[in-house]
Design a protein around this motif. Structure first.
Motif, short mmCIF file in Angstrom:
data_model
loop_
_atom_site.label_atom_id
_atom_site.label_comp_id
_atom_site.label_asym_id
_atom_site.label_seq_id
_atom_site.Cartn_x
_atom_site.Cartn_y
_atom_site.Cartn_z
N SER A 70 13.39 -7.11 -13.02
CA SER A 70 12.52 -7.44 -14.03
C SER A 70 11.22 -7.95 -13.96
O SER A 70 11.58 -8.49 -12.93
CB SER A 70 13.61 -8.53 -15.33
OG SER A 70 13.34 -9.40 -14.79
N ILE A 71 10.64 -7.85 -15.44
CA ILE A 71 9.50 -8.88 -14.93
C ILE A 71 9.60 -10.52 -14.73
O ILE A 71 8.83 -10.90 -14.45
CB ILE A 71 8.70 -9.00 -16.53
CG1 ILE A 71 8.04 -7.22 -16.52
CG2 ILE A 71 7.52 -9.74 -16.54
CD1 ILE A 71 7.75 -6.75 -17.68
N THR A 96 8.22 -1.54 -12.79
CA THR A 96 9.07 -1.56 -13.48
C THR A 96 8.58 -0.22 -14.33
O THR A 96 7.11 -0.07 -14.13
CB THR A 96 9.34 -3.14 -14.64
OG1 THR A 96 7.74 -3.05 -15.67
CG2 THR A 96 9.53 -4.19 -13.76
N LYS A 97 9.24 -0.67 -15.78
CA LYS A 97 8.45 0.31 -16.47
C LYS A 97 8.14 0.25 -17.42
O LYS A 97 7.87 0.34 -18.76
CB LYS A 97 10.06 1.66 -17.40
CG LYS A 97 10.98 2.11 -16.04
CD LYS A 97 11.52 3.19 -16.15
CE LYS A 97 11.46 5.01 -15.60
NZ LYS A 97 13.05 4.31 -14.35
N THR A 153 3.76 -4.51 -23.37
CA THR A 153 4.75 -5.39 -23.09
C THR A 153 3.96 -6.31 -21.85
O THR A 153 4.79 -7.43 -21.80
CB THR A 153 6.31 -4.77 -22.05
OG1 THR A 153 5.87 -3.83 -23.04
CG2 THR A 153 6.79 -5.81 -22.54
N ILE A 154 3.98 -5.86 -20.59
CA ILE A 154 3.28 -6.39 -19.32
C ILE A 154 2.91 -7.89 -19.75
O ILE A 154 2.97 -8.49 -20.14
CB ILE A 154 2.99 -5.60 -17.89
CG1 ILE A 154 3.91 -4.61 -18.33
CG2 ILE A 154 2.20 -6.87 -16.94
CD1 ILE A 154 3.68 -4.06 -17.23
N GLY A 155 2.02 -7.65 -20.60
CA GLY A 155 0.44 -8.21 -21.67
C GLY A 155 1.53 -9.35 -22.33
O GLY A 155 0.73 -10.42 -22.24
N LEU A 156 2.17 -8.63 -23.04
CA LEU A 156 3.69 -9.96 -24.17
C LEU A 156 3.27 -11.27 -23.04
O LEU A 156 3.71 -11.84 -23.56
CB LEU A 156 3.97 -9.57 -25.17
CG LEU A 156 3.23 -8.29 -26.20
CD1 LEU A 156 4.45 -8.01 -26.64
CD2 LEU A 156 2.36 -9.58 -26.99
N HIS A 157 4.28 -10.03 -21.93
CA HIS A 157 5.02 -11.20 -20.86
C HIS A 157 3.71 -12.47 -20.45
O HIS A 157 4.49 -13.41 -19.87
CB HIS A 157 6.01 -10.61 -19.82
CG HIS A 157 7.34 -10.59 -20.14
ND1 HIS A 157 8.15 -8.85 -20.75
CD2 HIS A 157 8.58 -10.95 -20.06
CE1 HIS A 157 8.87 -9.51 -20.64
NE2 HIS A 157 8.84 -9.95 -20.62
#
Ligand code: ADP
Ligand code: MG
Length: 465
Positions: free
Chosen positions: A370-371, A413-414, A419-423
């Protein structure tokens, strides 16, 4: 022979003692774990300072010892004091319902877990179940095994010093180096043998610096007859730890003491490790372990399932061996999951269940990364707090860590760019693309960057394996 009143008292006490243990355990493990592995254990009796408990089968004991040994040791110590012991006794299938006849129970040797012994000078940290006996020979590990065996037989007196075993994740390096330590102690229990991962070694070293006890730390390791260090690749970039290890290495080697090392790659590829250390590693024998071929995978599956006391048909063993090919840890994971699935649903192990489990195991690896995990590992690596990656911090090191985390999140991850930016503190998707290309470019030209990425990736993979 106990009279009825006495035996009632004993049973009640055992029940209370185990209840107390359970309540401590419950606080420390997730509910599912508690329900699956601890609730089925039933107290038997409590005499002296030994609590005897019934467990459903061999597999339970192995699982619990492998995953919760420390928790159990600490719990027993807390409830019964340091002298306390926990004794597992297998409750055979048929005896589940009936009240078991206590004196005629096990033909298996009872397993005793003793509370941590404070008087012991040091712990070798060897896992006793990793032995040569249960290490299956195959083409991929033949040479490594033979060399390891020779070293276990005559530590310090072969030309295999240091013995350097390398290879990918889950191929048996850790098992083999523990087996060496166990063999040395079996032949000569008075020998001073210690196993430690290079990560733990680094942590201990840092603590020694903080408490001003580096000399003690160093003399302790110099006093060993055999020093076993696992995953030496994690010393890359840790120059001070490398320096100290270099001196320990020299002292041990000069006095004919054995050094055993494992790594995910051969010495020459350990860029970021000092040249003088790498050249020392070349003094002895370097040997690799290759992924297991079909025959070895089949043999391992047969052996492990038998040791858990279950009989899998040839068809099932072959299906698993054909479908899970990458490493032995995954084969084992599949078997354990199969048993867990079967025991949770009280279902027989049939072909459908096997197929389902193999599917789960094959997709799980990806799903499990997971991130959050990536962020955690990256931050540990850079010794940063995780929120630094979400903040607008422009410190060079933070920017680099953030970019690497974003790059790995995209790779492993997929998750979408968004989504990555948000994390990472609500950053734009173009920032993620920029991170990705910068890291890729840097890895092409800068070997340190490549090393760093490999090292972080292998830590992430290890923690989901
Ligand atoms: P590595 O350290 O190379 O990542 P491990 O030594 O942790 O791998 O092995 C992963 C699991 O596979 C362990 O539970 C180990 O006991 C098992 N295993 C590896 N190789 C063998 C083998 N040849 N025979 C039996 N079990 C093995
Ligand atoms: Mg290992």
């Amino acid at each position: 022979m106990l009279n009825t009143a006495e035996s009632l008292r004993v049973e009640k006490e055992a029940k209370d003692v185990w209840k107390e243990c359970l309540s401590l355990i419950k606080e420390n493990v997730p509910n599912i774990t508690y329900n699956t592995w601890f609730l089925p254990i039933k107290p038997s009796d409590f005499l002296g300072n030994t609590l005897k408990v019934f467990v459903p089968n061999n597999f339970f004991i192995e699982w619990i010892e492998q995953h919760y040994n420390t928790l159990i040791k600490n719990t027993v110590a807390q409830v019964l004091g340091h002298e306390g012991k926990l004794l597992y006794v297998i409750l055979e299938e048929k005896e589940h319902e009936a009240e078991p006849e206590k004196n005629t129970l096990p033909d298996r040797k009872p397993v005793i877990t003793e509370a941590a012994e404070p008087q012991k000078e040091f712990e070798s940290c060897l896992i006793t179940k990793y032995t040569f006996d249960n290490f299956i020979k195959g083409e991929g590990n033949q040479l490594a095994r033979a060399a390891a065996y020779a070293v276990g037989d005559s530590p310090g007196s072969t030309s295999f010093n240091p013995l350097f075993i390398y290879g990918g994740v889950g191929l048996g390096k850790t098992h083999l180096i523990h087996a060496i330590g166990n063999k040395i102690l079996e032949r000569a229990p008075e020998k001073r043998v210690i196993y430690i991962s290079s990560d733990a070694f680094t942590v201990e070293f840092v603590e020694a610096i903080q408490s001003n006890t580096v000399n003690d730390f160093s003399s302790f390791y110099k006093s060993m007859d055999a020093l076993i260090i696992d995953d030496i690749q994690f010393l890359v970039g840790k120059e001070k730890t490398q320096d100290l290890f270099f001196h320990i290495f020299n002292t041990l080697h000069q006095s004919g003491k054995q050094i055993i090392l494992s790594s995910d790659r051969p010495p020459k590829d350990l860029k970021g490790l000092s040249d003088r250390l790498v050249s020392r590693f070349l003094w002895g024998l370097q040997t690799d372990i290759q992924p297991p071929d079909l025959e070895t995978r089949t043999a391992i599956l047969k052996n492990k399932s038998e040791s858990y006391g279950i009989n899998l048909s040839r068809e099932i063993v072959e299906y698993i061996a054909h479908n899970i090919t990458s490493n032995i840890r995954e084969l084992e994971g599949c078997l354990v999951k199969l048993l867990a699935n079967a025991s949770l649903t009280s279902r027989d192990i049939d072909f459908e269940l096997v197929k389902k489990t193999v599917r789960e195991v094959s997709t799980n690896k990806q799903v499990n990364i997971s991130i959050e995990l990536i962020t955690k590992v990256v931050c540990e690596y850079f010794e940063l707090e995780e929120n630094k990656l979400r903040e607008k911090n422009r410190r060079k090191e933070v920017v680099l860590a953030r970019q690497i985390a974003m790059y790995l999140a995209k790779q492993l991850t997929k998750s979408s760019l968004k989504t990555i930016g948000l994390h990472f503190g609500g950053r734009d998707h173009s920032t993620v693309i920029h991170a990705q290309t910068s890291v890729e470019e840097a890895a092409k030209t800068d070997f340190k960057m490549k090393e760093m990425l490999d090292s972080i990736k292998s830590k992430i993979e290890l923690s989901v394996a």
